[in-house]
Design an enzyme around this catalytic site. Structure first.
Site, PDB file in Angstrom:
ATOM      1  N   SER A   2       0.823  -1.222   0.000  1.00  0.00           N
ATOM      2  CA  SER A   2       0.000   0.000   0.000  1.00  0.00           C
ATOM      3  C   SER A   2       0.845   1.255   0.000  1.00  0.00           C
ATOM      4  O   SER A   2       1.670   1.455   0.903  1.00  0.00           O
ATOM      5  CB  SER A   2      -0.844   0.073   1.280  1.00  0.00           C
ATOM      6  OG  SER A   2      -2.023  -0.614   1.117  1.00  0.00           O
ATOM      7  N   HIS A  48      -3.482   0.503  -5.155  1.00  0.00           N
ATOM      8  CA  HIS A  48      -2.844  -0.680  -5.759  1.00  0.00           C
ATOM      9  C   HIS A  48      -3.175  -0.694  -7.250  1.00  0.00           C
ATOM     10  O   HIS A  48      -4.328  -0.828  -7.631  1.00  0.00           O
ATOM     11  CB  HIS A  48      -3.374  -1.970  -5.133  1.00  0.00           C
ATOM     12  CG  HIS A  48      -2.866  -2.195  -3.749  1.00  0.00           C
ATOM     13  ND1 HIS A  48      -1.902  -3.119  -3.444  1.00  0.00           N
ATOM     14  CD2 HIS A  48      -3.184  -1.596  -2.595  1.00  0.00           C
ATOM     15  CE1 HIS A  48      -1.646  -3.083  -2.159  1.00  0.00           C
ATOM     16  NE2 HIS A  48      -2.415  -2.167  -1.615  1.00  0.00           N
ATOM     17  N   HIS A  62      -5.110  -9.506  -1.890  1.00  0.00           N
ATOM     18  CA  HIS A  62      -5.291  -9.701  -0.453  1.00  0.00           C
ATOM     19  C   HIS A  62      -6.408 -10.708  -0.211  1.00  0.00           C
ATOM     20  O   HIS A  62      -7.408 -10.729  -0.940  1.00  0.00           O
ATOM     21  CB  HIS A  62      -5.682  -8.388   0.226  1.00  0.00           C
ATOM     22  CG  HIS A  62      -4.670  -7.305   0.069  1.00  0.00           C
ATOM     23  ND1 HIS A  62      -4.652  -6.484  -1.031  1.00  0.00           N
ATOM     24  CD2 HIS A  62      -3.646  -6.912   0.868  1.00  0.00           C
ATOM     25  CE1 HIS A  62      -3.651  -5.613  -0.899  1.00  0.00           C
ATOM     26  NE2 HIS A  62      -3.027  -5.865   0.239  1.00  0.00           N
ATOM     27  N   TYR A  78      -8.575 -10.492   2.059  1.00  0.00           N
ATOM     28  CA  TYR A  78      -9.824  -9.791   2.395  1.00  0.00           C
ATOM     29  C   TYR A  78     -10.603  -9.343   1.163  1.00  0.00           C
ATOM     30  O   TYR A  78     -11.770  -8.982   1.252  1.00  0.00           O
ATOM     31  CB  TYR A  78      -9.572  -8.596   3.322  1.00  0.00           C
ATOM     32  CG  TYR A  78      -8.732  -7.479   2.739  1.00  0.00           C
ATOM     33  CD1 TYR A  78      -9.241  -6.612   1.778  1.00  0.00           C
ATOM     34  CD2 TYR A  78      -7.428  -7.291   3.158  1.00  0.00           C
ATOM     35  CE1 TYR A  78      -8.469  -5.599   1.241  1.00  0.00           C
ATOM     36  CE2 TYR A  78      -6.653  -6.270   2.637  1.00  0.00           C
ATOM     37  CZ  TYR A  78      -7.180  -5.428   1.680  1.00  0.00           C
ATOM     38  OH  TYR A  78      -6.414  -4.436   1.144  1.00  0.00           O
ATOM     39  N   GLU A  79      -9.951  -9.355  -0.007  1.00  0.00           N
ATOM     40  CA  GLU A  79     -10.674  -8.964  -1.217  1.00  0.00           C
ATOM     41  C   GLU A  79     -11.648 -10.059  -1.660  1.00  0.00           C
ATOM     42  O   GLU A  79     -12.451  -9.842  -2.563  1.00  0.00           O
ATOM     43  CB  GLU A  79      -9.682  -8.659  -2.343  1.00  0.00           C
ATOM     44  CG  GLU A  79      -8.885  -7.394  -2.100  1.00  0.00           C
ATOM     45  CD  GLU A  79      -7.812  -7.164  -3.160  1.00  0.00           C
ATOM     46  OE1 GLU A  79      -8.154  -6.626  -4.218  1.00  0.00           O
ATOM     47  OE2 GLU A  79      -6.663  -7.556  -2.931  1.00  0.00           O
ATOM     48  N   ALA A  99       2.590  -2.139   4.116  1.00  0.00           N
ATOM     49  CA  ALA A  99       2.274  -1.130   5.116  1.00  0.00           C
ATOM     50  C   ALA A  99       1.787  -1.906   6.335  1.00  0.00           C
ATOM     51  O   ALA A  99       1.052  -2.890   6.186  1.00  0.00           O
ATOM     52  CB  ALA A  99       1.175  -0.219   4.594  1.00  0.00           C
ATOM     53  N   MET A 130      -2.120  -6.932   6.713  1.00  0.00           N
ATOM     54  CA  MET A 130      -3.101  -7.816   6.062  1.00  0.00           C
ATOM     55  C   MET A 130      -2.548  -8.492   4.802  1.00  0.00           C
ATOM     56  O   MET A 130      -3.322  -8.858   3.926  1.00  0.00           O
ATOM     57  CB  MET A 130      -4.339  -6.995   5.690  1.00  0.00           C
ATOM     58  CG  MET A 130      -4.980  -6.274   6.859  1.00  0.00           C
ATOM     59  SD  MET A 130      -6.316  -5.204   6.291  1.00  0.00           S
ATOM     60  CE  MET A 130      -6.533  -4.143   7.728  1.00  0.00           C
ATOM     61  N   SER A 131      -1.239  -8.614   4.714  1.00  0.00           N
ATOM     62  CA  SER A 131      -0.687  -9.208   3.487  1.00  0.00           C
ATOM     63  C   SER A 131       0.566 -10.012   3.822  1.00  0.00           C
ATOM     64  O   SER A 131       0.767 -10.429   4.952  1.00  0.00           O
ATOM     65  CB  SER A 131      -0.327  -8.087   2.505  1.00  0.00           C
ATOM     66  OG  SER A 131       0.740  -7.318   3.012  1.00  0.00           O
ATOM     67  N   ASN A 136       1.276   3.518  10.788  1.00  0.00           N
ATOM     68  CA  ASN A 136       0.423   4.018  11.887  1.00  0.00           C
ATOM     69  C   ASN A 136       0.713   3.172  13.114  1.00  0.00           C
ATOM     70  O   ASN A 136       1.241   2.065  12.989  1.00  0.00           O
ATOM     71  CB  ASN A 136      -1.067   3.846  11.498  1.00  0.00           C
ATOM     72  CG  ASN A 136      -1.406   2.392  11.167  1.00  0.00           C
ATOM     73  OD1 ASN A 136      -1.078   1.897  10.075  1.00  0.00           O
ATOM     74  ND2 ASN A 136      -2.013   1.697  12.101  1.00  0.00           N
ATOM     75  N   HIS A 148      -7.447   4.329   6.456  1.00  0.00           N
ATOM     76  CA  HIS A 148      -6.570   3.965   5.329  1.00  0.00           C
ATOM     77  C   HIS A 148      -5.821   5.188   4.765  1.00  0.00           C
ATOM     78  O   HIS A 148      -4.703   5.058   4.260  1.00  0.00           O
ATOM     79  CB  HIS A 148      -7.392   3.272   4.232  1.00  0.00           C
ATOM     80  CG  HIS A 148      -6.560   2.742   3.095  1.00  0.00           C
ATOM     81  ND1 HIS A 148      -5.597   1.768   3.254  1.00  0.00           N
ATOM     82  CD2 HIS A 148      -6.530   3.066   1.779  1.00  0.00           C
ATOM     83  CE1 HIS A 148      -5.025   1.516   2.082  1.00  0.00           C
ATOM     84  NE2 HIS A 148      -5.573   2.293   1.173  1.00  0.00           N
TER      85      HIS A 148
HETATM   86  N1  HPA Z   1      -3.452  -3.134  10.923  1.00  0.00           N
HETATM   87  C1  HPA Z   1      -3.512  -3.992   9.885  1.00  0.00           C
HETATM   88  N2  HPA Z   1      -3.035  -3.704   8.682  1.00  0.00           N
HETATM   89  C2  HPA Z   1      -2.450  -2.506   8.520  1.00  0.00           C
HETATM   90  C3  HPA Z   1      -2.351  -1.571   9.550  1.00  0.00           C
HETATM   91  C4  HPA Z   1      -2.875  -1.908  10.831  1.00  0.00           C
HETATM   92  O1  HPA Z   1      -2.828  -1.132  11.798  1.00  0.00           O
HETATM   93  N3  HPA Z   1      -1.709  -0.484   9.043  1.00  0.00           N
HETATM   94  C5  HPA Z   1      -1.427  -0.766   7.746  1.00  0.00           C
HETATM   95  N4  HPA Z   1      -1.885  -1.986   7.420  1.00  0.00           N
END
Ligand code: HPA
Length: 275
Positions: free
Chosen positions: A31, A62, A84, A86-87, A114, A212-213, A236, A248
């Protein structure tokens, strides 16, 4: 109807027919980290939708392109946008590209993402070399019949992230003045961010970052004998650490801020690869 092996071969044949030379390293861009692909010289772009068997990406930020070109003096294949879980893809689709890369002759994988910082000494904008991962909560990408052509039924995961590559990245980080962190990445299925209780639990389990990847791709790459280097951009602090909600936009904005450093780090790592 093609069997699975044929599907990977068809995709690999399509890609090798469109690119010059054989890249040894593939880079998966997470990301907001896609701009690295724009710094490749002599780029040849292939849309995922043109590659037989490749899923299409659906996430903002993406792009869905495979770009072959020169980085740090070496030919690489960069993936701008990934798949991903989740997609809604089946887990085998999430990692389809890894086996295609292997059939193309690629032996090294740099995987980026990320991630949320679980380790409270981290700060948004930090880059973390992944030393190991935690993935109890997700289906394995190796689930189902084993393809012996790629690897063994019960692959070892002790050295999921190559120690030599981590050392090389650390040296380069020092030489260009980046304070690289190291730590354990925990895979979360998403797409919702974690709860504060989940983050506390992950910290107790030994996680330093969450995302998440990456993990399904790394498992598949290790199964077929590729060497892996993983780099997380801490975009973050994970849920509950700061008194604010996760969004996001913050992820993409932080990734943008470290773009230049990240590109320099990866370029220097590639130019120092011994293969
Ligand atoms: N959690 C899960 N996936 C992420 C996060 C997070 O805080 N930040 C960027 N991708």
């Amino acid at each position: 109807m093609h069997n699975d092996m044929e599907k990977y071969r068809i995709a690999a044949d399509y890609i090798s027919g469109r690119i010059d030379g054989v890249p040894q390293t593939a880079i998966i861009l997470g990301s907001g980290l896609g701009p690295l692909a724009d710094s490749l010289e002599q780029p040849i772009e292939i849309d995922y939708r043109d590659i037989p068997g490749f899923p299409e990406t659906t996430v903002k930020g993406h792009a869905g392109k495979l770009i072959c070109g020169i980085l740090g003096g070496r030919r690489v294949l960069a993936m701008k946008g990934r798949f991903h879980y989740y997609e809604g893809y089946d887990i085998s689709q999430v990692v389809f590209h890894i086996r295609v890369f292997r059939l193309l002759g690629i032996s090294g994988l740099i995987v980026t993402n990320a991630a949320g910082g679980v380790n409270t000494s981290f700060r948004p904008g930090d880059l973390m070399l992944i030393t190991d991962h935690i993935s109890f909560f997700a289906p394995s990408p190796l689930r189902g019949g084993n393809l012996d052509e790629f690897g063994t039924r019960f692959p070892d995961m002790c050295d999921a992230y190559d120690k030599g590559l981590i050392e090389c990245a650390e040296k380069i980080g020092k030489s260009i003045g980046i304070d690289l962190k190291k730590g354990v990445y925990a895979f979360a299925q998403g797409p919702m961010y974690e709860t504060p209780a989940e983050i506390r639990a992950l910290r107790i389990l030994g996680a330093d970052a969450v995302g998440m990847s990456t993990v399904p791709e790394v498992i598949t790459a290790r199964h077929c004998g590729m060497k892996v280097l993983g780099i997380s951009c801490i975009t973050n602090m994970a849920a509950g650490i700061l008194e604010r909600k996760l969004d996001h936009t913050e992820v993409v904005e932080t990734a943008k801020k470290v773009e230049k450093t990240f590109i320099q780090l990866v370029t220097d790592i590639i130019s120092n690869l011994r293969t």
